[in-house]
Motif scaffolding. Structure first.
Motif, PDB file in Angstrom:
ATOM      1  N   PHE A  23      -2.626   7.571  -8.090  1.00 46.98           N
ATOM      2  CA  PHE A  23      -3.601   7.702  -7.469  1.00 46.98           C
ATOM      3  C   PHE A  23      -3.761   6.609  -5.772  1.00 46.98           C
ATOM      4  O   PHE A  23      -3.631   6.277  -5.389  1.00 46.98           O
ATOM      5  CB  PHE A  23      -5.191   6.975  -7.558  1.00 46.98           C
ATOM      6  CG  PHE A  23      -5.860   8.331  -8.710  1.00 46.98           C
ATOM      7  CD1 PHE A  23      -5.747   9.049  -9.045  1.00 46.98           C
ATOM      8  CD2 PHE A  23      -6.770   7.041  -9.734  1.00 46.98           C
ATOM      9  CE1 PHE A  23      -6.067  10.113 -10.056  1.00 46.98           C
ATOM     10  CE2 PHE A  23      -7.112   8.417 -10.683  1.00 46.98           C
ATOM     11  CZ  PHE A  23      -7.026   9.569 -10.669  1.00 46.98           C
ATOM     12  N   GLY A  24      -2.146   6.429  -5.636  1.00 50.21           N
ATOM     13  CA  GLY A  24      -1.570   5.087  -4.942  1.00 50.21           C
ATOM     14  C   GLY A  24      -1.591   3.842  -5.246  1.00 50.21           C
ATOM     15  O   GLY A  24      -2.308   3.192  -7.315  1.00 50.21           O
ATOM     16  N   THR A  25      -1.683   3.283  -5.024  1.00 53.66           N
ATOM     17  CA  THR A  25      -1.326   1.609  -5.149  1.00 53.66           C
ATOM     18  C   THR A  25      -2.341   0.868  -3.887  1.00 53.66           C
ATOM     19  O   THR A  25      -2.433   1.351  -2.995  1.00 53.66           O
ATOM     20  CB  THR A  25      -0.163   0.969  -4.891  1.00 53.66           C
ATOM     21  OG1 THR A  25       0.198   1.400  -3.442  1.00 53.66           O
ATOM     22  CG2 THR A  25       1.081   1.746  -5.793  1.00 53.66           C
ATOM     23  N   ASP A  26      -2.788   0.059  -4.827  1.00 54.94           N
ATOM     24  CA  ASP A  26      -3.990  -1.067  -3.821  1.00 54.94           C
ATOM     25  C   ASP A  26      -2.305  -1.783  -2.335  1.00 54.94           C
ATOM     26  O   ASP A  26      -1.350  -1.552  -3.049  1.00 54.94           O
ATOM     27  CB  ASP A  26      -4.346  -1.803  -4.156  1.00 54.94           C
ATOM     28  CG  ASP A  26      -4.501  -2.850  -5.017  1.00 54.94           C
ATOM     29  OD1 ASP A  26      -2.837  -3.127  -5.140  1.00 54.94           O
ATOM     30  OD2 ASP A  26      -4.880  -3.331  -5.951  1.00 54.94           O
ATOM     31  N   LEU A  27      -3.328  -3.091  -2.445  1.00 55.68           N
ATOM     32  CA  LEU A  27      -2.432  -4.074  -1.651  1.00 55.68           C
ATOM     33  C   LEU A  27      -1.640  -4.509  -1.501  1.00 55.68           C
ATOM     34  O   LEU A  27      -0.686  -4.640  -1.177  1.00 55.68           O
ATOM     35  CB  LEU A  27      -3.011  -4.192   0.261  1.00 55.68           C
ATOM     36  CG  LEU A  27      -3.839  -3.736   0.962  1.00 55.68           C
ATOM     37  CD1 LEU A  27      -5.101  -4.472   1.424  1.00 55.68           C
ATOM     38  CD2 LEU A  27      -3.210  -2.938   2.182  1.00 55.68           C
ATOM     39  N   ASP A  28      -1.421  -5.026  -2.994  1.00 57.90           N
ATOM     40  CA  ASP A  28      -1.600  -5.655  -3.847  1.00 57.90           C
ATOM     41  C   ASP A  28      -0.221  -4.807  -4.535  1.00 57.90           C
ATOM     42  O   ASP A  28       0.777  -5.392  -5.273  1.00 57.90           O
ATOM     43  CB  ASP A  28      -1.746  -6.251  -4.667  1.00 57.90           C
ATOM     44  CG  ASP A  28      -2.839  -7.618  -3.516  1.00 57.90           C
ATOM     45  OD1 ASP A  28      -2.087  -7.957  -2.518  1.00 57.90           O
ATOM     46  OD2 ASP A  28      -3.983  -7.909  -4.494  1.00 57.90           O
ATOM     47  N   GLY A  29      -0.111  -3.855  -3.944  1.00 58.71           N
ATOM     48  CA  GLY A  29       1.269  -2.844  -5.316  1.00 58.71           C
ATOM     49  C   GLY A  29       0.305  -2.161  -6.834  1.00 58.71           C
ATOM     50  O   GLY A  29       1.394  -2.179  -7.654  1.00 58.71           O
ATOM     51  N   ARG A  30      -0.811  -2.762  -6.893  1.00 60.09           N
ATOM     52  CA  ARG A  30      -1.077  -2.391  -8.268  1.00 60.09           C
ATOM     53  C   ARG A  30      -1.547  -0.418  -8.467  1.00 60.09           C
ATOM     54  O   ARG A  30      -1.719  -0.493  -7.518  1.00 60.09           O
ATOM     55  CB  ARG A  30      -2.118  -2.839  -8.661  1.00 60.09           C
ATOM     56  CG  ARG A  30      -1.775  -4.593  -8.407  1.00 60.09           C
ATOM     57  CD  ARG A  30      -2.682  -5.537  -8.763  1.00 60.09           C
ATOM     58  NE  ARG A  30      -4.104  -5.416  -7.980  1.00 60.09           N
ATOM     59  CZ  ARG A  30      -4.901  -6.336  -7.217  1.00 60.09           C
ATOM     60  NH1 ARG A  30      -4.671  -7.493  -8.226  1.00 60.09           N
ATOM     61  NH2 ARG A  30      -5.858  -6.328  -6.806  1.00 60.09           N
ATOM     62  N   ASP A  31      -0.837  -0.423  -9.294  1.00 65.44           N
ATOM     63  CA  ASP A  31      -1.048   1.154  -9.758  1.00 65.44           C
ATOM     64  C   ASP A  31      -2.465   1.631  -9.496  1.00 65.44           C
ATOM     65  O   ASP A  31      -3.220   1.152 -11.015  1.00 65.44           O
ATOM     66  CB  ASP A  31      -0.555   1.915 -10.802  1.00 65.44           C
ATOM     67  CG  ASP A  31      -0.217   3.180 -10.942  1.00 65.44           C
ATOM     68  OD1 ASP A  31      -0.913   3.988  -9.794  1.00 65.44           O
ATOM     69  OD2 ASP A  31       0.464   3.897 -11.793  1.00 65.44           O
ATOM     70  N   LEU A  55       0.478  -1.487   0.274  1.00 68.43           N
ATOM     71  CA  LEU A  55      -0.388   0.067  -0.048  1.00 68.43           C
ATOM     72  C   LEU A  55       0.738   1.031  -0.573  1.00 68.43           C
ATOM     73  O   LEU A  55       1.627   1.776   1.054  1.00 68.43           O
ATOM     74  CB  LEU A  55      -0.769  -0.296   1.230  1.00 68.43           C
ATOM     75  CG  LEU A  55      -2.197   0.843   1.440  1.00 68.43           C
ATOM     76  CD1 LEU A  55      -2.554   0.798   0.211  1.00 68.43           C
ATOM     77  CD2 LEU A  55      -2.581   0.739   2.081  1.00 68.43           C
ATOM     78  N   CYS A  56       0.918   2.536  -1.181  1.00 70.51           N
ATOM     79  CA  CYS A  56       1.428   3.264  -1.195  1.00 70.51           C
ATOM     80  C   CYS A  56       0.598   4.183  -1.222  1.00 70.51           C
ATOM     81  O   CYS A  56      -0.295   4.497  -2.272  1.00 70.51           O
ATOM     82  CB  CYS A  56       2.150   2.705  -1.889  1.00 70.51           C
ATOM     83  SG  CYS A  56       3.108   4.578  -3.079  1.00 70.51           S
ATOM     84  N   PRO A  57       0.658   6.013  -0.635  1.00 68.73           N
ATOM     85  CA  PRO A  57      -0.114   6.700  -0.799  1.00 68.73           C
ATOM     86  C   PRO A  57      -0.072   7.720  -1.836  1.00 68.73           C
ATOM     87  O   PRO A  57       1.089   7.135  -3.015  1.00 68.73           O
ATOM     88  CB  PRO A  57       0.513   8.130   0.902  1.00 68.73           C
ATOM     89  CG  PRO A  57       1.417   7.152   0.720  1.00 68.73           C
ATOM     90  CD  PRO A  57       1.611   6.337   0.533  1.00 68.73           C
ATOM     91  N   PRO A  58      -0.953   8.622  -2.600  1.00 70.59           N
ATOM     92  CA  PRO A  58      -1.105   8.740  -4.317  1.00 70.59           C
ATOM     93  C   PRO A  58       1.031   9.906  -3.916  1.00 70.59           C
ATOM     94  O   PRO A  58       0.808  10.080  -2.845  1.00 70.59           O
ATOM     95  CB  PRO A  58      -2.356   9.921  -3.752  1.00 70.59           C
ATOM     96  CG  PRO A  58      -2.711   9.141  -2.959  1.00 70.59           C
ATOM     97  CD  PRO A  58      -1.901   8.310  -1.752  1.00 70.59           C
ATOM     98  N   CYS A  59       1.622   9.981  -4.979  1.00 69.31           N
ATOM     99  CA  CYS A  59       2.823  10.215  -5.049  1.00 69.31           C
ATOM    100  C   CYS A  59       2.801  11.222  -6.420  1.00 69.31           C
ATOM    101  O   CYS A  59       1.888  10.628  -7.397  1.00 69.31           O
ATOM    102  CB  CYS A  59       3.335   9.943  -4.303  1.00 69.31           C
ATOM    103  SG  CYS A  59       3.828   8.200  -4.827  1.00 69.31           S
ATOM    104  N   TRP A  60       3.764  11.493  -6.760  1.00 65.81           N
ATOM    105  CA  TRP A  60       4.032  11.615  -8.324  1.00 65.81           C
ATOM    106  C   TRP A  60       4.398  10.215  -9.601  1.00 65.81           C
ATOM    107  O   TRP A  60       3.792  10.479 -10.269  1.00 65.81           O
ATOM    108  CB  TRP A  60       5.173  12.439  -8.886  1.00 65.81           C
ATOM    109  CG  TRP A  60       5.023  13.359  -7.762  1.00 65.81           C
ATOM    110  CD1 TRP A  60       4.781  14.240  -7.108  1.00 65.81           C
ATOM    111  CD2 TRP A  60       4.335  14.805  -8.766  1.00 65.81           C
ATOM    112  NE1 TRP A  60       5.078  15.216  -6.554  1.00 65.81           N
ATOM    113  CE2 TRP A  60       4.126  15.932  -7.992  1.00 65.81           C
ATOM    114  CE3 TRP A  60       3.583  14.753  -9.900  1.00 65.81           C
ATOM    115  CZ2 TRP A  60       3.503  16.545  -8.644  1.00 65.81           C
ATOM    116  CZ3 TRP A  60       2.756  15.855  -9.993  1.00 65.81           C
ATOM    117  CH2 TRP A  60       2.676  17.070  -9.733  1.00 65.81           C
ATOM    118  N   LYS A  61       4.950   9.471  -8.569  1.00 65.31           N
ATOM    119  CA  LYS A  61       4.985   7.807  -9.503  1.00 65.31           C
ATOM    120  C   LYS A  61       3.667   7.384  -9.598  1.00 65.31           C
ATOM    121  O   LYS A  61       3.316   5.980 -10.394  1.00 65.31           O
ATOM    122  CB  LYS A  61       5.545   6.877  -8.016  1.00 65.31           C
ATOM    123  CG  LYS A  61       6.098   5.778  -9.156  1.00 65.31           C
ATOM    124  CD  LYS A  61       7.460   4.893  -8.762  1.00 65.31           C
ATOM    125  CE  LYS A  61       7.584   3.660  -9.287  1.00 65.31           C
ATOM    126  NZ  LYS A  61       8.609   3.146  -8.309  1.00 65.31           N
TER     127      LYS A  61
END
Length: 180
Positions: free
Chosen positions: A76-84, A67-73
């Motif tokens: 919209f962030g990523t879900d628990l599995d790391g999908r954009d 899980l990643c919050p929204p950033c420039w890369k």
């Protein structure tokens, strides 16, 4: 605007005045705002659909970043599995926008053609009335069948049906409503 608040020590009155020239930009574009918002919405959909064809992305691709919050890369962030999530949104827009657009386009083009031919604008006389009769009867027959039963029958005829086949069939069935 006036707001009165009763307090134990007395009455407190708050007066807020709004001047018409306080927001001059909003007053200038107030009449053009619906068209501007429609244009902006259409532009966003168009960009998402066009960009969706240039993205090489596997929906099952697990990158392992979690899980990643929204950033420039990842906008919209990523879900628990790391999908954009932004790329998945673009691909989903493409997958659900085009079949509906296809059905509407087929329905409108065929309906306009049927309506134009059945109006008798091209052919006049007995031949024109006969063509008008047959086209109008054909459109009435199309409207008389239940849509879901007709779709299921066409899907049984097609060897490997997909979502686009259903939208084409819906466009053909709904052409009679556009033609009347």
């Amino acid at each position: 605007w006036e707001m009165r608040i009763g307090l134990p020590g007395g009455l407190l009155m708050l007066r807020i005045e709004r001047k018409d020239d306080q927001y001059p930009l909003i007053e200038k574009i107030k009449d053009k705002l619906p068209g501007l918002l429609l244009y902006l919405f259409s532009l966003i959909i168009l960009v998402m659909v066009i960009v969706g064809y240039f993205i090489q992305y596997d929906g099952l691709d697990l990158r392992g970043i979690g899980l990643c919050p929204p950033c420039w890369k990842h906008l919209f962030g990523t879900d628990l599995d790391g999908r954009d999530l932004f790329i998945r949104t673009i691909i989903g827009t493409k997958a659900y926008f085009f079949p509906g657009l296809l059905a509407i386009t087929i329905s409108t083009v065929l309906g306009t053609l049927f309506g134009f031919l059945s109006s008798g604008a091209i052919l006049r006389g007995i031949g024109g009335r006969l063509i008008t009769f047959w086209i109008t009867s054909f459109m009435d027959v199309l409207e008389s069948f239940p849509k879901y039963i007709t779709i299921l029958l066409f899907i049984l005829i097609i060897k490997e049906p997909n979502f686009y086949h259903v939208m084409i069939i819906l466009g053909l069935i709904n052409a009679s409503k556009s033609g009347k």
